[in-house]
Design an enzyme around this catalytic site. Structure first.
Site, PDB file in Angstrom:
ATOM      1  N   MET A  30       0.826  -1.209   0.000  1.00  0.00           N
ATOM      2  CA  MET A  30       0.000   0.000   0.000  1.00  0.00           C
ATOM      3  C   MET A  30       0.862   1.261   0.000  1.00  0.00           C
ATOM      4  O   MET A  30       1.825   1.372   0.756  1.00  0.00           O
ATOM      5  CB  MET A  30      -0.890  -0.024   1.241  1.00  0.00           C
ATOM      6  CG  MET A  30      -1.609   1.264   1.505  1.00  0.00           C
ATOM      7  SD  MET A  30      -2.993   1.117   2.642  1.00  0.00           S
ATOM      8  CE  MET A  30      -2.342   0.387   4.088  1.00  0.00           C
ATOM      9  N   SER A 102       3.952  -6.625   2.213  1.00  0.00           N
ATOM     10  CA  SER A 102       2.676  -6.325   2.846  1.00  0.00           C
ATOM     11  C   SER A 102       1.522  -6.907   2.024  1.00  0.00           C
ATOM     12  O   SER A 102       1.549  -8.093   1.703  1.00  0.00           O
ATOM     13  CB  SER A 102       2.573  -4.816   3.047  1.00  0.00           C
ATOM     14  OG  SER A 102       1.560  -4.507   3.948  1.00  0.00           O
ATOM     15  N   GLN A 103       0.536  -6.091   1.616  1.00  0.00           N
ATOM     16  CA  GLN A 103      -0.601  -6.669   0.897  1.00  0.00           C
ATOM     17  C   GLN A 103      -0.191  -7.349  -0.413  1.00  0.00           C
ATOM     18  O   GLN A 103      -0.916  -8.211  -0.917  1.00  0.00           O
ATOM     19  CB  GLN A 103      -1.694  -5.624   0.646  1.00  0.00           C
ATOM     20  CG  GLN A 103      -1.319  -4.550  -0.357  1.00  0.00           C
ATOM     21  CD  GLN A 103      -2.303  -3.382  -0.417  1.00  0.00           C
ATOM     22  OE1 GLN A 103      -3.044  -3.140   0.526  1.00  0.00           O
ATOM     23  NE2 GLN A 103      -2.317  -2.664  -1.525  1.00  0.00           N
ATOM     24  N   ASP A 220       4.846  -5.463  14.729  1.00  0.00           N
ATOM     25  CA  ASP A 220       4.050  -4.782  13.703  1.00  0.00           C
ATOM     26  C   ASP A 220       2.931  -3.963  14.332  1.00  0.00           C
ATOM     27  O   ASP A 220       2.104  -4.498  15.074  1.00  0.00           O
ATOM     28  CB  ASP A 220       3.466  -5.836  12.753  1.00  0.00           C
ATOM     29  CG  ASP A 220       3.061  -5.270  11.403  1.00  0.00           C
ATOM     30  OD1 ASP A 220       2.515  -4.156  11.369  1.00  0.00           O
ATOM     31  OD2 ASP A 220       3.306  -5.947  10.392  1.00  0.00           O
TER      32      ASP A 220
END
Ligand SMILES: *[C@@H]1O[C@H](CO)[C@@H](O)[C@H](O)[C@H]1NC(C)=O
Ligand SMILES: *[C@@H]1O[C@H](CO)[C@@H](O)[C@H](O)[C@H]1NC(C)=O
Ligand SMILES: *[C@@H]1O[C@H](CO)[C@@H](O)[C@H](O)[C@H]1NC(C)=O
Ligand SMILES: *[C@@H]1O[C@H](CO)[C@@H](O)[C@H](O)[C@H]1NC(C)=O
Length: 297
Positions: A30, A102-103, A220
């Protein structure tokens, strides 16, 4: 003659080295772009493995579109487009390793499950959200974009229009409304094979991986809960207690092949100290735990 011979050997050795490394496909997260902050990983791999082919998926026609695609796009469409790009790249035809930031981790997993040809070999997911997120404590992006995302999620993550357009809604997982998630999530609930009848083909495709490497950042503060990086999530009906992967129905009934990968020692759950995506590209951890074991061959 001597010069000719040594030139010949140099050329042969160049061909040999470039052919001996498996190509790598990266997928950004993102608020990033294909050759944005993650480019340091590409540069590092190229310096360690001369001749290696490292590419990165760019959505859209330019950097702006690529950046926006990390918020506003249908992930199913994104997976399909990425699949077409991977298939069209002749340098990937014998297979590739992949790194999802990440995503980008769950997007690459969807590619492994829906588009296993050419073969993805090792999939490295760095801080992915494989069981989704419930909460959005920090947002990577401009204030305007972040406010818009929050408004949409508040309006209703499972509203069709939101699902079809907002990336973060497509992996939104509300443990207080598991049924709604199962029925309305167009992306995550689908690739996690939550709906019945389960699609056996997802398991067949995912277990074609050589290794599924899932990295959780142990401190995180962005992924909520952070254990989602290992497919762990809140027990249904509340948002405090997180279950263990090997204790989940997803694992025990083996909806997507995680148990099979685990039993054949191909599921790697790695943890590293640090906040979301905080690791040193030139540091020991990245080289010893990720690069050397999963990207050097
Ligand atoms: C699994 O991969 C095959 C190609 O080998 C593909 O045709 C199929 O649609 C994939 N399965 C799913 C559920 O996407
Ligand atoms: C599984 O997915 C594939 C690809 O999308 C589809 O063709 C097939 O009908 C699905 N099978 C089931 C049981 O849903
Ligand atoms: C980071 O997480 C580890 C493992 O859970 C913990 O021991 C450590 O205290 C944490 N560090 C910080 C700065 O919170
Ligand atoms: C595993 O699941 C069972 C049944 O759902 C539960 O009773 C048990 O507490 C769980 N164990 C762990 C370690 O999460």
């Amino acid at each position: 003659m001597k010069i000719f011979v040594s030139c010949f050997f140099i050329i042969i050795s160049i061909i040999k080295t470039s052919a001996s490394y498996t190509p790598v496909v990266m997928y950004h997260g993102m608020g990033d772009t294909a050759y944005g902050s993650i480019n340091s990983v590409k540069t590092f791999l190229e310096s360690k493995f001369p001749g290696i082919y490292v590419t990165s998926i760019q959505m859209g026609n330019n950097v702006e579109e690529d950046f926006l695609s990390s918020y506003l796009m249908n992930l199913n469409e994104q997976v399909e487009k990425a699949c077409t790009m991977i298939k069209a790249d002749v340098r990937l035809k014998n297979g590739y390793h992949s790194i999802g930031f990440s995503q980008g981790g769950q997007i690459l997993r969807a590619i492994a499950q829906r588009c296993p040809e050419p073969p993805m070999k090792n999939l490295i997911s760095l801080g992915g959200q494989h069981q989704g997120v419930y909460g959005f404590p920090k947002c990577m992006g401009t204030v305007k974009i972040c406010n818009y995302i929050r408004e949409m999620l508040n309006f209703g993550a499972y509203v069709k229009y939101v699902q079809d357009n907002l990336v973060q809604a497509e992996y939104w997982h509300d443990p207080l409304q598991e049924n709604l998630y199962r029925d309305r999530s167009i992306f995550l609930a689908d690739i996690n094979n939550v709906k019945q009848p389960r699609n056996e083909s997802y398991k067949i495709n995912l277990t074609r991986l050589q290794n599924l490497v899932l990295v959780q950042f142990l401190n995180d503060t962005i992924v909520q809960p952070k254990e989602s990086s290992w497919f762990q999530f809140y027990e249904p009906g509340q948002a405090t207690v997180v279950y263990k992967l090997r204790n989940s129905t997803l694992y025990q009934e083996d909806w997507i092949g995680l148990k099979k990968l685990d039993e054949t020692k191909r599921l790697k759950l790695l943890g590293t100290i640090g906040d979301h995506l905080q690791f040193h590209v030139h540091g020991k951890w990245f080289y010893n735990e990720i690069v050397e074991p999963y990207l050097s061959k």
